[in-house]
Design a protein around this motif. Structure first.
Motif, PDB file in Angstrom:
ATOM      1  N   LEU A 745      52.124  53.036  81.853  1.00 37.88           N
ATOM      2  CA  LEU A 745      52.384  52.587  83.215  1.00 37.88           C
ATOM      3  C   LEU A 745      52.730  53.746  84.133  1.00 37.88           C
ATOM      4  O   LEU A 745      52.692  53.608  85.358  1.00 37.88           O
ATOM      5  N   GLY A 746      53.094  54.893  83.568  1.00 40.54           N
ATOM      6  CA  GLY A 746      53.319  56.093  84.366  1.00 40.54           C
ATOM      7  C   GLY A 746      54.681  56.193  85.012  1.00 40.54           C
ATOM      8  O   GLY A 746      54.845  56.927  85.993  1.00 40.54           O
ATOM      9  N   PHE A 747      55.693  55.494  84.482  1.00 35.71           N
ATOM     10  CA  PHE A 747      57.024  55.520  85.089  1.00 35.71           C
ATOM     11  C   PHE A 747      57.916  56.539  84.380  1.00 35.71           C
ATOM     12  O   PHE A 747      57.887  56.679  83.160  1.00 35.71           O
ATOM     13  N   ARG A 748      58.721  57.252  85.169  1.00 38.26           N
ATOM     14  CA  ARG A 748      59.765  58.134  84.657  1.00 38.26           C
ATOM     15  C   ARG A 748      61.012  57.969  85.524  1.00 38.26           C
ATOM     16  O   ARG A 748      60.909  57.685  86.724  1.00 38.26           O
ATOM     17  N   GLY A 749      62.149  58.157  84.897  1.00 42.35           N
ATOM     18  CA  GLY A 749      63.402  58.127  85.633  1.00 42.35           C
ATOM     19  C   GLY A 749      63.873  59.532  85.954  1.00 42.35           C
ATOM     20  O   GLY A 749      63.385  60.519  85.393  1.00 42.35           O
ATOM     21  N   ALA A 750      64.812  59.649  86.873  1.00 45.67           N
ATOM     22  CA  ALA A 750      65.332  60.958  87.268  1.00 45.67           C
ATOM     23  C   ALA A 750      66.790  60.842  87.677  1.00 45.67           C
ATOM     24  O   ALA A 750      67.217  59.819  88.224  1.00 45.67           O
ATOM     25  N   VAL A 751      67.543  61.891  87.390  1.00 50.17           N
ATOM     26  CA  VAL A 751      68.893  62.073  87.932  1.00 50.17           C
ATOM     27  C   VAL A 751      68.916  63.453  88.573  1.00 50.17           C
ATOM     28  O   VAL A 751      68.278  64.392  88.072  1.00 50.17           O
ATOM     29  N   PHE A 752      69.632  63.586  89.693  1.00 53.00           N
ATOM     30  CA  PHE A 752      69.567  64.855  90.412  1.00 53.00           C
ATOM     31  C   PHE A 752      70.834  65.097  91.200  1.00 53.00           C
ATOM     32  O   PHE A 752      71.623  64.171  91.476  1.00 53.00           O
ATOM     33  N   ALA A 753      70.997  66.353  91.576  1.00 54.45           N
ATOM     34  CA  ALA A 753      72.066  66.770  92.488  1.00 54.45           C
ATOM     35  C   ALA A 753      71.490  67.829  93.411  1.00 54.45           C
ATOM     36  O   ALA A 753      70.802  68.753  92.949  1.00 54.45           O
ATOM     37  N   VAL A 782      69.825  59.085  91.814  1.00 58.56           N
ATOM     38  CA  VAL A 782      68.872  58.720  90.772  1.00 58.56           C
ATOM     39  C   VAL A 782      67.524  58.442  91.434  1.00 58.56           C
ATOM     40  O   VAL A 782      67.453  58.146  92.637  1.00 58.56           O
ATOM     41  N   GLY A 783      66.476  58.534  90.643  1.00 53.60           N
ATOM     42  CA  GLY A 783      65.150  58.311  91.179  1.00 53.60           C
ATOM     43  C   GLY A 783      64.248  57.608  90.177  1.00 53.60           C
ATOM     44  O   GLY A 783      64.484  57.622  88.970  1.00 53.60           O
ATOM     45  N   LEU A 784      63.211  56.987  90.686  1.00 52.38           N
ATOM     46  CA  LEU A 784      62.182  56.358  89.874  1.00 52.38           C
ATOM     47  C   LEU A 784      60.845  56.917  90.339  1.00 52.38           C
ATOM     48  O   LEU A 784      60.487  56.810  91.523  1.00 52.38           O
ATOM     49  N   ILE A 785      60.110  57.518  89.404  1.00 53.44           N
ATOM     50  CA  ILE A 785      58.835  58.167  89.715  1.00 53.44           C
ATOM     51  C   ILE A 785      57.714  57.356  89.079  1.00 53.44           C
ATOM     52  O   ILE A 785      57.797  56.980  87.902  1.00 53.44           O
ATOM     53  N   TRP A 786      56.673  57.119  89.848  1.00 52.74           N
ATOM     54  CA  TRP A 786      55.522  56.378  89.326  1.00 52.74           C
ATOM     55  C   TRP A 786      54.252  57.188  89.583  1.00 52.74           C
ATOM     56  O   TRP A 786      53.904  57.443  90.724  1.00 52.74           O
ATOM     57  N   ALA A 787      53.602  57.579  88.493  1.00 54.29           N
ATOM     58  CA  ALA A 787      52.311  58.258  88.612  1.00 54.29           C
ATOM     59  C   ALA A 787      51.246  57.194  88.799  1.00 54.29           C
ATOM     60  O   ALA A 787      50.483  56.859  87.887  1.00 54.29           O
ATOM     61  N   PHE A 790      47.205  55.734  92.966  1.00 52.74           N
ATOM     62  CA  PHE A 790      47.051  56.152  94.352  1.00 52.74           C
ATOM     63  C   PHE A 790      47.751  57.474  94.645  1.00 52.74           C
ATOM     64  O   PHE A 790      47.781  57.925  95.783  1.00 52.74           O
ATOM     65  N   GLY A 791      48.340  58.064  93.625  1.00 53.73           N
ATOM     66  CA  GLY A 791      49.096  59.281  93.817  1.00 53.73           C
ATOM     67  C   GLY A 791      50.526  59.063  93.368  1.00 53.73           C
ATOM     68  O   GLY A 791      50.974  57.926  93.158  1.00 53.73           O
ATOM     69  N   PRO A 792      51.303  60.147  93.229  1.00 51.93           N
ATOM     70  CA  PRO A 792      52.686  60.008  92.755  1.00 51.93           C
ATOM     71  C   PRO A 792      53.585  59.380  93.817  1.00 51.93           C
ATOM     72  O   PRO A 792      53.651  59.839  94.948  1.00 51.93           O
ATOM     73  N   LEU A 793      54.248  58.301  93.447  1.00 51.35           N
ATOM     74  CA  LEU A 793      55.187  57.625  94.334  1.00 51.35           C
ATOM     75  C   LEU A 793      56.597  57.765  93.760  1.00 51.35           C
ATOM     76  O   LEU A 793      56.776  57.840  92.548  1.00 51.35           O
ATOM     77  N   ARG A 794      57.568  57.779  94.660  1.00 51.19           N
ATOM     78  CA  ARG A 794      58.943  58.007  94.208  1.00 51.19           C
ATOM     79  C   ARG A 794      59.922  57.213  95.057  1.00 51.19           C
ATOM     80  O   ARG A 794      59.800  57.143  96.288  1.00 51.19           O
ATOM     81  N   VAL A 795      60.908  56.643  94.373  1.00 50.03           N
ATOM     82  CA  VAL A 795      62.014  55.959  95.022  1.00 50.03           C
ATOM     83  C   VAL A 795      63.291  56.712  94.662  1.00 50.03           C
ATOM     84  O   VAL A 795      63.534  56.996  93.489  1.00 50.03           O
ATOM     85  N   ASN A 796      64.109  57.042  95.665  1.00 52.30           N
ATOM     86  CA  ASN A 796      65.360  57.764  95.439  1.00 52.30           C
ATOM     87  C   ASN A 796      66.529  56.991  96.033  1.00 52.30           C
ATOM     88  O   ASN A 796      66.407  56.390  97.117  1.00 52.30           O
ATOM     89  N   PHE A 814      61.828  56.028 100.055  1.00 51.72           N
ATOM     90  CA  PHE A 814      60.641  55.672  99.272  1.00 51.72           C
ATOM     91  C   PHE A 814      59.440  56.327  99.938  1.00 51.72           C
ATOM     92  O   PHE A 814      59.282  56.272 101.157  1.00 51.72           O
ATOM     93  N   GLY A 815      58.603  56.947  99.150  1.00 47.95           N
ATOM     94  CA  GLY A 815      57.415  57.567  99.723  1.00 47.95           C
ATOM     95  C   GLY A 815      56.622  58.308  98.675  1.00 47.95           C
ATOM     96  O   GLY A 815      56.888  58.206  97.473  1.00 47.95           O
ATOM     97  N   PHE A 816      55.635  59.039  99.133  1.00 45.02           N
ATOM     98  CA  PHE A 816      54.820  59.840  98.238  1.00 45.02           C
ATOM     99  C   PHE A 816      55.635  61.021  97.733  1.00 45.02           C
ATOM    100  O   PHE A 816      56.359  61.667  98.491  1.00 45.02           O
ATOM    101  N   SER A 817      55.508  61.323  96.446  1.00 40.50           N
ATOM    102  CA  SER A 817      56.328  62.353  95.816  1.00 40.50           C
ATOM    103  C   SER A 817      55.656  63.703  95.894  1.00 40.50           C
ATOM    104  O   SER A 817      54.474  63.843  95.606  1.00 40.50           O
TER     105      SER A 817
END
Length: 820
Positions: A745-753, A782-787, A790-796, A814-817
């Motif tokens: 499905l192309g999903f990955r999670g993220a944590v960031f600072a 935190v973030g959710l990345i979806w490959a 239509f291109g890489p999308l990301r929710v933060n 939310f937008g293109f990553s």
């Protein structure tokens, strides 16, 4: 002896002699008769309708007046069948006449495909050998049935049923009909790995190209089983393991079982990983007089103590080969000799330089390319006709051809040339589609581009078979429009220089004021080393801010000291319209209070709007250092970019802008596929000549510190962003596959600072200006990345930890990553 007896004996002898003589004469007559029967006096052809008898006689290669043997007759029958003109051939000899009876093949009048919808007629026509106006052959038609089934297998319909029949028409012609039952799409139900311990199934599934069927498979079409793709995936696994230290890795077996009831494949790949090695002692030895091995140490990519990688060994071979050749040793041959220490699990490598055979490249033959021009393939070779043959450079060319993405398969072999010291290099390729139509959509939050967005683009990576890159795209949002055209010639002037241009136009009607930008650039990128490149460009753009309508004039109509959205001054000449202040009429009320249209609450921005449109003409350069293992989905390596832009080559702007950014990726956990990323960046702009225009400042926000709005940090005047002259930023991030979610499905999670700041302005001290000093902003989230297809999308979601009172927040985005 009695006289009668002698007479009888004599008579008997005479009779015996006569008998023998008669027999001899009869035998001789028989031989003569047979010899005369084998001489062909006439050739009679029977059964022809369209084909001339003379054509048949010529194909026989039998001449009248000569003897004919059984072997000659057999050869004649074979030649007639090989023409494909006849369905039956019989040759008999009758006295001095050779009778040739033939039955002509019917002529194909029309080829018809029935029942197909997933593959077009044009594609099937190209896949079959049976063609109109050619002779019909049942053997060829049967082969075409197999070819059509293969075509359906390649699109995931391996249960397609294909049959062929003929319909006679007048003139000994037939219509050939291929009946097709396309069946359901064959899917991949499961991909399982056996024997893998260092890497989990989810990680290895990212290495291969085959995918398990999922909800997006109908778009991505990557769940189609093909034996060739499975073989290619085996090679991809070998390359992956060899580059991660597992020098003993092997694929034990790969099996694809079809469950006919569910119409799904179950793929099982059994591997033997072996032990993981690091590099031991690295040395260079030379048997070629004059080669300075000490001077070659800088060409080594392999380092003692690092994890073994076949790629770094290959890179070292290429570096040493090129370096030695440049020093005049064209026929020197570099060979790596490995010494494994099983106890310490190290591989020591000795690069041995020997005098290789004095062999030259006679020519390079390219086969299999129908679209790609020959020179596009040939230019990837560092050797040409007449050069010394070098296997290392030939293999590097193979890797370059594969990296182009134009071919599904590249194979290079050699054949003996016209002389013992000549070799022919044969390049065989299988081309694939290089054009893409992309359709995308989403919703972008934060800033003046907030709202739904859609994008359509057409990309061709091998334009007209010349290896050129062309992309045309258009984007549409609720308040934005953008149009782009990009072209790149990767081998400008016959050298490895990527030259191209970009043309763009963007329109935005959101925010406090409208913005229009139209521009383009001319650029040239040159490689300095395998990892370092430099780009130089000329840039030209026109920017217009605001609009011709001006800004609505507002007033305190209620006298309560509050100006509301509905409290505007009506135009006396048109009471239904609001009175507007424009740059040409800055005081529509006639009271002398308006210096510029009040597009915003910032006089600085308002005055700058009235000074537009601006023309910016600049020259820029940028260095890039790239050691990423993958530009699309990196897990290890550096990406560093730094450059400057000099504006003032004509136009209205005069400034020097310096920017830099560094990204470092590291696989934190190979078993769980956790990837860490550190990012740092900064920039400075200063004007020369006239003062720096406000719109030439940096405007920063969520692009450097997530959790803040677009243009959400930095200097402001009455709450309106006026940009800053300096910025710095840093971030740390870890991404990981989501548990219990299929990686297909192309999903990955993220944590960031994140942390950063934007400061400095020429407008310091003016009324209402604040935030001109350095002040650190920071956030965590935190973030959710979806490959997505239509291109890489990301929710933060980011929560600001350090901020200023006047900053504007945007915690959810939310937008293109595009993070690097």
């Amino acid at each position: 002896m009695k006289p009668g007896t002698s007479f009888l004996r004599a008579a008997s002898a005479i009779a015996l002699s006569s008998t023998v003589l008669a027999s001899s004469v009869v035998a001789q007559f028989a031989v003569v008769a047979n010899a005369e029967a084998a001489v062909i006096n006439r050739i009679e052809v029977r059964g022809t309708q369209r084909i001339d008898d003379s054509t048949v006689r010529n194909l026989l290669q039998v001449k009248q007046g000569e003897n004919v043997t059984d072997a000659q007759i057999d050869d004649a029958v074979r030649r007639l069948f090989e023409t494909g003109l006849f369905s039956d051939v019989k040759i008999n000899q009758s006295g001095g006449t050779l009778v040739v009876a033939v039955q002509e093949n019917q002529i194909v009048n029309q080829v018809v495909f029935q029942g197909n919808s997933k593959i077009k007629d044009e594609q099937l026509t190209a896949a079959v050998q049976t063609q109109p106006r050619a002779a019909y052959s049942q053997a060829t038609a049967d082969a075409d049935v197999a070819g059509i089934k293969d075509a359906y297998t390649r699109i995931g319909r391996s249960d397609a049923v294909v049959s062929v029949r003929t319909l006679p028409v007048e003139g000994n012609r037939v219509n050939v009909v291929f009946d097709i039952q396309e069946g359901d799409r064959t899917k991949i139900g499961a991909i399982t790995f056996v024997g893998n311990n260092a890497y989990g199934d989810s990680r290895l599934k990212q290495v291969i190209s085959l995918r398990e069927s999922g909800i997006l498979s109908f778009i991505q079409r990557d769940d189609i089983y093909d034996a060739d793709r499975l073989r290619a995936d085996e090679e991809a696994l070998r390359r992956f393991y060899y580059n991660h230290g597992y020098a003993d890795f092997r694929v034990v077996s790969s099996v694809a079982d079809l469950d006919e009831a569910q119409n799904k494949y179950a793929i099982t790949i059994t591997v033997d990983e072996g032990e993981r090695y690091t590099f031991g002692n690295i040395s260079i030895d030379s048997a070629v007089p004059g080669v300075d091995t000490a001077a070659l140490q800088g060409e080594l990519k392999t380092k003692t103590g690092e994890v073994y990688s076949a790629k770094t060994v290959e890179d070292t071979l290429v570096n040493l080969t090129n370096s030695v050749a440049e020093k005049g040793f064209a026929f020197a041959q570099v060979t790596p000799r490995g010494n494994r220490d099983f106890a310490s699990r190290t591989i020591s490598i000795d690069y041995v330089i020997d005098q290789g055979p004095r062999t030259y490249v006679e020519r390079i033959e390219v086969r299999g390319n129908t679209k790609t021009r020959d020179y596009v393939i040939r230019r990837e070779f560092d050797v040409s006709e007449g050069d010394a043959f070098n296997q290392v450079l030939v293999q590097r060319a193979k890797q370059r051809l594969e990296d182009l993405g134009f071919f599904t398969k590249v194979s290079i072999s050699t054949a003996p040339g016209s002389e013992p010291d000549r070799v022919i290099v044969i390049v065989e390729v299988d081309e694939k589609s290089t054009g893409e139509l992309s359709l995308g959509g989403g919703y972008t939050t934060g800033g003046e581009n907030e709202g739904p967005v859609a994008e359509i683009g057409v990309t061709e990576r091998n334009f007209l078979g010349r290896g050129q890159f062309v992309k045309v795209s258009a984007g549409f949002g609720s308040n934005t429009r953008n149009y782009n055209l990009s072209f790149t010639e990767p081998y400008f002037l016959g050298r490895r220089l990527a030259a191209g241009f970009d043309i763009y136009r963007t329109e935005s009607t959101s925010g406090d004021y409208d913005t229009e930008r139209t521009g383009g650039d001319l650029r040239v990128t040159a490689p300095i080393t395998e990892d370092v490149s430099v780009q130089v460009a000329y840039n030209l753009k026109s920017e217009k801010f605001g609009d011709d309508k001006g800004a609505v004039v507002r007033a305190d109509l209620n006298g309560d000291g509050i100006i509301g959205d509905d409290e505007y001054v009506a135009d006396p000449d048109n009471p239904d319209e609001a009175l507007r202040s424009t740059c040409d009429n800055r005081d529509p009320l006639g009271n002398g209070t308006t210096a510029a249209p009040a597009y915003t609450d910032s006089p600085i921005i308002n005055e700058a709007i009235c000074e537009s449109p601006y023309i910016t003409s600049s020259f820029s350069y940028a260095f890039t250092y790239n050691t990423l293992d993958s530009n699309k989905d990196p897990r290890n390596g550096f990406l560093v970019q730094a450059g400057q832009e000099f504006a003032g080559i004509g136009g209205d702007a005069q400034y020097v802008k310096t920017t830099g950014k560094a990204n470092y990726f590291r696989q934190l956990s190979e078993e769980y596929d956790v990837v860490g990323q550190l990012t740092a960046g900064g920039g400075n702009v200063f004007g020369f000549g006239d003062d720096l225009r406000v719109f030439d400042n940096f405007f920063k926000g969520q692009d450097i510190v997530r959790g803040f709005d677009y243009k959400g940090i930095g200097p402001r005047q009455y709450g309106v962003a006026i940009g800053g002259e300096n910025y710095v930023n840093a971030s740390a991030e870890a991404t990981f596959p989501l548990p219990l979610v299929s990686r297909d499905l192309g999903f990955r999670g993220a944590v960031f600072a994140d942390a950063g700041s934007l400061w400095g302005t020429d407008f310091e001290g003016q009324e209402g200006v604040e935030g001109e000093d350095f002040a650190l902003r920071a956030s965590a989230g935190v973030g959710l990345i979806w490959a997505s297809p239509f291109g890489p999308l990301r929710v933060n979601y980011a929560y600001p930890i350090a901020k200023e009172d006047f900053d504007e927040e945007q915690q959810f985005s939310f937008g293109f990553s595009s993070r690097f």
